[in-house]
Design an enzyme around this catalytic site. Structure first.
Site, PDB file in Angstrom:
ATOM      1  N   ASP A  72       0.818  -1.216   0.000  1.00 41.22           N
ATOM      2  CA  ASP A  72       0.000   0.000   0.000  1.00 41.22           C
ATOM      3  C   ASP A  72       0.851   1.265   0.000  1.00 41.22           C
ATOM      4  O   ASP A  72       0.413   2.329   0.444  1.00 41.22           O
ATOM      5  CB  ASP A  72      -0.940   0.005   1.209  1.00 41.22           C
ATOM      6  CG  ASP A  72      -0.185   0.022   2.528  1.00 41.22           C
ATOM      7  OD1 ASP A  72       1.046  -0.213   2.513  1.00 41.22           O
ATOM      8  OD2 ASP A  72      -0.816   0.263   3.571  1.00 41.22           O
ATOM      9  N   HIS A  77      27.914   4.967 -14.963  1.00 39.14           N
ATOM     10  CA  HIS A  77      26.632   5.078 -14.264  1.00 39.14           C
ATOM     11  C   HIS A  77      26.639   4.268 -12.970  1.00 39.14           C
ATOM     12  O   HIS A  77      25.636   3.650 -12.605  1.00 39.14           O
ATOM     13  CB  HIS A  77      25.490   4.631 -15.176  1.00 39.14           C
ATOM     14  CG  HIS A  77      25.226   5.580 -16.305  1.00 39.14           C
ATOM     15  ND1 HIS A  77      24.468   5.249 -17.408  1.00 39.14           N
ATOM     16  CD2 HIS A  77      25.623   6.864 -16.502  1.00 39.14           C
ATOM     17  CE1 HIS A  77      24.425   6.284 -18.240  1.00 39.14           C
ATOM     18  NE2 HIS A  77      25.115   7.270 -17.710  1.00 39.14           N
ATOM     19  N   ASP A  87      28.905  12.580  -8.778  1.00 38.01           N
ATOM     20  CA  ASP A  87      28.018  13.176  -9.786  1.00 38.01           C
ATOM     21  C   ASP A  87      26.646  13.256  -9.133  1.00 38.01           C
ATOM     22  O   ASP A  87      25.961  12.237  -8.982  1.00 38.01           O
ATOM     23  CB  ASP A  87      27.994  12.284 -11.032  1.00 38.01           C
ATOM     24  CG  ASP A  87      27.213  12.903 -12.194  1.00 38.01           C
ATOM     25  OD1 ASP A  87      26.358  13.773 -11.941  1.00 38.01           O
ATOM     26  OD2 ASP A  87      27.442  12.488 -13.351  1.00 38.01           O
ATOM     27  N   ASP A 127      23.050  19.479 -12.070  1.00 39.83           N
ATOM     28  CA  ASP A 127      23.834  18.292 -12.444  1.00 39.83           C
ATOM     29  C   ASP A 127      25.304  18.665 -12.369  1.00 39.83           C
ATOM     30  O   ASP A 127      25.839  19.297 -13.291  1.00 39.83           O
ATOM     31  CB  ASP A 127      23.433  17.854 -13.853  1.00 39.83           C
ATOM     32  CG  ASP A 127      24.077  16.547 -14.276  1.00 39.83           C
ATOM     33  OD1 ASP A 127      24.800  15.941 -13.466  1.00 39.83           O
ATOM     34  OD2 ASP A 127      23.845  16.124 -15.425  1.00 39.83           O
ATOM     35  N   HIS A 166      31.998   9.229 -23.649  1.00 41.60           N
ATOM     36  CA  HIS A 166      30.688   9.890 -23.620  1.00 41.60           C
ATOM     37  C   HIS A 166      30.795  11.306 -24.184  1.00 41.60           C
ATOM     38  O   HIS A 166      31.891  11.821 -24.422  1.00 41.60           O
ATOM     39  CB  HIS A 166      30.113   9.913 -22.199  1.00 41.60           C
ATOM     40  CG  HIS A 166      30.945  10.642 -21.186  1.00 41.60           C
ATOM     41  ND1 HIS A 166      30.985  12.018 -21.081  1.00 41.60           N
ATOM     42  CD2 HIS A 166      31.762  10.177 -20.202  1.00 41.60           C
ATOM     43  CE1 HIS A 166      31.783  12.364 -20.091  1.00 41.60           C
ATOM     44  NE2 HIS A 166      32.278  11.279 -19.543  1.00 41.60           N
ATOM     45  N   HIS A 203      24.917  17.931 -22.244  1.00 40.54           N
ATOM     46  CA  HIS A 203      23.530  17.706 -22.663  1.00 40.54           C
ATOM     47  C   HIS A 203      22.707  18.892 -22.197  1.00 40.54           C
ATOM     48  O   HIS A 203      23.127  19.678 -21.336  1.00 40.54           O
ATOM     49  CB  HIS A 203      22.984  16.396 -22.077  1.00 40.54           C
ATOM     50  CG  HIS A 203      23.159  16.266 -20.589  1.00 40.54           C
ATOM     51  ND1 HIS A 203      22.344  16.899 -19.669  1.00 40.54           N
ATOM     52  CD2 HIS A 203      24.066  15.572 -19.856  1.00 40.54           C
ATOM     53  CE1 HIS A 203      22.741  16.594 -18.442  1.00 40.54           C
ATOM     54  NE2 HIS A 203      23.787  15.795 -18.523  1.00 40.54           N
ATOM     55  N   HIS A 243      18.469  15.167 -18.369  1.00 38.09           N
ATOM     56  CA  HIS A 243      18.754  15.187 -19.807  1.00 38.09           C
ATOM     57  C   HIS A 243      17.514  15.815 -20.436  1.00 38.09           C
ATOM     58  O   HIS A 243      16.541  15.123 -20.765  1.00 38.09           O
ATOM     59  CB  HIS A 243      19.024  13.776 -20.334  1.00 38.09           C
ATOM     60  CG  HIS A 243      20.366  13.261 -19.929  1.00 38.09           C
ATOM     61  ND1 HIS A 243      21.431  13.164 -20.798  1.00 38.09           N
ATOM     62  CD2 HIS A 243      20.839  12.856 -18.729  1.00 38.09           C
ATOM     63  CE1 HIS A 243      22.492  12.700 -20.160  1.00 38.09           C
ATOM     64  NE2 HIS A 243      22.153  12.505 -18.899  1.00 38.09           N
ATOM     65  N   GLU A 292      30.930  18.525 -19.352  1.00 41.09           N
ATOM     66  CA  GLU A 292      31.409  17.456 -18.482  1.00 41.09           C
ATOM     67  C   GLU A 292      32.428  16.531 -19.136  1.00 41.09           C
ATOM     68  O   GLU A 292      32.167  15.334 -19.314  1.00 41.09           O
ATOM     69  CB  GLU A 292      30.231  16.640 -17.969  1.00 41.09           C
ATOM     70  CG  GLU A 292      29.262  16.165 -19.055  1.00 41.09           C
ATOM     71  CD  GLU A 292      28.149  15.310 -18.497  1.00 41.09           C
ATOM     72  OE1 GLU A 292      28.441  14.339 -17.774  1.00 41.09           O
ATOM     73  OE2 GLU A 292      26.976  15.608 -18.775  1.00 41.09           O
ATOM     74  N   TYR A 306      38.758   8.037 -18.033  1.00 46.98           N
ATOM     75  CA  TYR A 306      38.511   6.834 -17.246  1.00 46.98           C
ATOM     76  C   TYR A 306      39.523   5.783 -17.704  1.00 46.98           C
ATOM     77  O   TYR A 306      39.438   5.286 -18.833  1.00 46.98           O
ATOM     78  CB  TYR A 306      37.081   6.336 -17.460  1.00 46.98           C
ATOM     79  CG  TYR A 306      36.077   7.472 -17.370  1.00 46.98           C
ATOM     80  CD1 TYR A 306      35.539   7.874 -16.158  1.00 46.98           C
ATOM     81  CD2 TYR A 306      35.711   8.180 -18.532  1.00 46.98           C
ATOM     82  CE1 TYR A 306      34.643   8.942 -16.085  1.00 46.98           C
ATOM     83  CE2 TYR A 306      34.822   9.241 -18.471  1.00 46.98           C
ATOM     84  CZ  TYR A 306      34.293   9.623 -17.250  1.00 46.98           C
ATOM     85  OH  TYR A 306      33.423  10.677 -17.188  1.00 46.98           O
ATOM     86  N   ARG A 309      35.877  13.105 -13.695  1.00 43.70           N
ATOM     87  CA  ARG A 309      34.938  13.906 -14.493  1.00 43.70           C
ATOM     88  C   ARG A 309      34.723  15.223 -13.766  1.00 43.70           C
ATOM     89  O   ARG A 309      34.645  15.258 -12.538  1.00 43.70           O
ATOM     90  CB  ARG A 309      33.606  13.167 -14.681  1.00 43.70           C
ATOM     91  CG  ARG A 309      32.620  13.904 -15.585  1.00 43.70           C
ATOM     92  CD  ARG A 309      31.491  13.004 -16.077  1.00 43.70           C
ATOM     93  NE  ARG A 309      30.628  12.468 -15.036  1.00 43.70           N
ATOM     94  CZ  ARG A 309      30.641  11.194 -14.641  1.00 43.70           C
ATOM     95  NH1 ARG A 309      31.487  10.319 -15.188  1.00 43.70           N
ATOM     96  NH2 ARG A 309      29.816  10.775 -13.694  1.00 43.70           N
ATOM     97  N   GLU A 356      32.091  18.473 -14.090  1.00 41.95           N
ATOM     98  CA  GLU A 356      30.852  18.858 -14.775  1.00 41.95           C
ATOM     99  C   GLU A 356      30.253  20.104 -14.138  1.00 41.95           C
ATOM    100  O   GLU A 356      30.107  20.181 -12.912  1.00 41.95           O
ATOM    101  CB  GLU A 356      29.845  17.716 -14.703  1.00 41.95           C
ATOM    102  CG  GLU A 356      28.494  18.032 -15.330  1.00 41.95           C
ATOM    103  CD  GLU A 356      27.528  16.866 -15.221  1.00 41.95           C
ATOM    104  OE1 GLU A 356      26.565  16.820 -16.010  1.00 41.95           O
ATOM    105  OE2 GLU A 356      27.738  15.998 -14.342  1.00 41.95           O
TER     106      GLU A 356
END
Length: 441
Positions: free
Chosen positions: A38, A242, A259, A270, A349, A353, A360, A387, A391, A408, A410
């Site tokens: 519930d 991620h 991040d 972000d 990457h 964005h 995004h 960003e 790596y 990174r 950003e």
């Protein structure tokens, strides 16, 4: 009417001005989602719906009818009726009349009357705008069938259905003054959260302990929630783009990549920062960090009205590729590395964005009005992230001193009339700034 409500009214008017006379637009908010038994997940409105209404209750639909002849345009809200018994359990409800007055609608009705009224609103309308391919499709089919059932009386259904979202995407891409102010506040709160995490860092700290510091700072400053699942990645975990487990314990010599950003009044921030858990960058860490920082500076220099969106990424890649060559991560010439995209081994990457109500955010990245669909030109009011990162996973041909280092950096960047403004500038990012901040008593 408050300034905030005036903004929503103005957005509805801008959308209506793009629709043909008499056309109807329909947009529902997001449904509630059960978590288990519930218990529901914390409710979060649909971004498009909120953009036009400012209304945050579930079970609501906005209908816009474009002006036609002497008949003015109308904005109609369908929402839950007042219900004292349910309000005791679930909290306050505006109800149709309260919502109409509070949010600047021309009319408001109980959500239970939607199907009946849509059969009338769509009668003789030239076109229907709604999110094509959504869960609304089945309901729209029923509405159109109800209109067709009245054909003997001379009533006709809309001759066409049009996807509403591309129009809203272009509107949302350019942030107005109130949106920019909210995003600056969100980014500032998030920057303070990153500072708090840096100050709390120590050898042996668990990733989730730092995540807790972030969440505390978000909430104590009025942000409603994280804008996305926070990434707190120590050591080799920073090489997982991620990463979300946030359960590892840091070790002496680890870098921590965070991040994380809050959502404030429907708008996301972000930010990513990378710092040494012991407060001091090692020489190899510093070399890679300075490379990423230089790549970000190059990307920022490519942001200004009229410049292509893709320019920031291209500038960052050029700096990163040269650095990979100089540090012995890659072999060949700069031209070969970029043309062959061998830099993807360490930078896989994009450099940013759109940012807005969604992390995004919506909006085309290419100019689809041109045949070759080039990268679209930046305009004042757009907000992008910048960003770059690097790596380095273990590999035979990679110097061991760089293994398992993920970095990174950003920031949230507003395009202005004369260049750009970094909304997240309060978060320190130079080696000197970070090391000074992290000196523990």
């Amino acid at each position: 009417m408050t300034a905030a409500v005036a903004d929503y009214v103005a957005r509805r008017a801008r959308l209506l001005a793009q629709m043909p006379a008499g056309a109807v637009a329909v947009l529902p908010t997001a449904p509630e989602v059960a978590r288990n038994s519930d218990s529901d997940y914390p409710y979060r409105h649909d971004s498009y719906f909120y953009y036009l209404t400012g209304f945050t209750e579930p079970e609501a639909v906005v209908v816009l009818v474009a002006a036609q002849g002497e008949t003015p345009a109308r904005a109609i809200l369908f929402c839950r009726p007042k219900n004292i018994d349910r309000e005791i359990w679930d909290g306050y409800r505006y109800g149709p009349e309260g919502a109409r007055a509070a949010f600047g609608f021309d009319q408001a009705h109980a959500i239970e009357t939607l199907d009946e009224q849509m059969a009338t609103l769509l009668s003789n309308a030239p076109s229907l705008y709604y999110p094509l391919g959504s869960k609304l499709d089945v309901r729209v089919a029923d509405w159109l069938s109800a209109v067709r059932a009245k054909s003997r009386t001379g009533v006709t259904p809309p001759a066409s259905t049009v996807d509403l979202l591309p129009l809203l995407d272009e509107m949302r891409l350019l942030k107005d003054d109130s949106e920019q102010a909210t995003m600056l506040r969100a980014a500032t709160i998030s920057a303070q959260a990153h500072i708090r995490a840096m100050r709390a860092a120590r050898v042996g700290v668990y990733e989730y302990e730092l995540e807790a510091e972030l969440l505390y700072e978000f909430r104590r400053n009025g942000a409603q929630a994280p804008a996305y699942t926070s990434i707190v990645a120590a050591g080799a975990n920073a090489c997982v783009l991620h990463y979300s487990a946030n359960n590892a314990q840091s070790k002496d010599g680890d870098l921590v990549l965070i991040d994380a950003g809050c959502e404030l009044d429907g708008y996301a921030s972000d930010i990513t920062r990378t710092f040494p858990v012991n407060g001091r960058f090692s020489a190899p860490q510093k070399r890679l960090y300075e490379l990423v920082l230089s790549a970000q500076a190059a990307a920022l220099n490519a942001i200004a009205p009229g410049l292509p969106y893709s320019g920031a990424h291209e500038a960052a890649v050029k700096v990163l590729a040269q650095g990979m060559l100089d540090l012995g991560l890659l072999k060949g010439t700069l031209e070969e590395i970029i043309a062959g995209k061998s830099y993807l081994q360490f930078y896989m990457h994009g450099t940013g964005h759109w940012l807005g109500m969604d992390v995004h955010d919506v909006g085309q990245y290419r100019d689809v009005t041109q045949a070759d669909k080039p990268s679209r030109a930046l305009k004042p009011g757009m907000v992008v992230t910048v960003e770059p990162g690097i790596y380095v996973r273990p590999a035979e041909d990679v110097p061991e001193e760089y293994w398992n280092i993920g970095i990174r950096i950003e920031d949230d960047v507003l395009v202005t009339a004369d260049g750009y403004t970094i909304l997240s500038a309060a978060a320190p990012k130079t080696v000197a700034e970070i090391e000074e901040l992290m000196q523990h008593d």
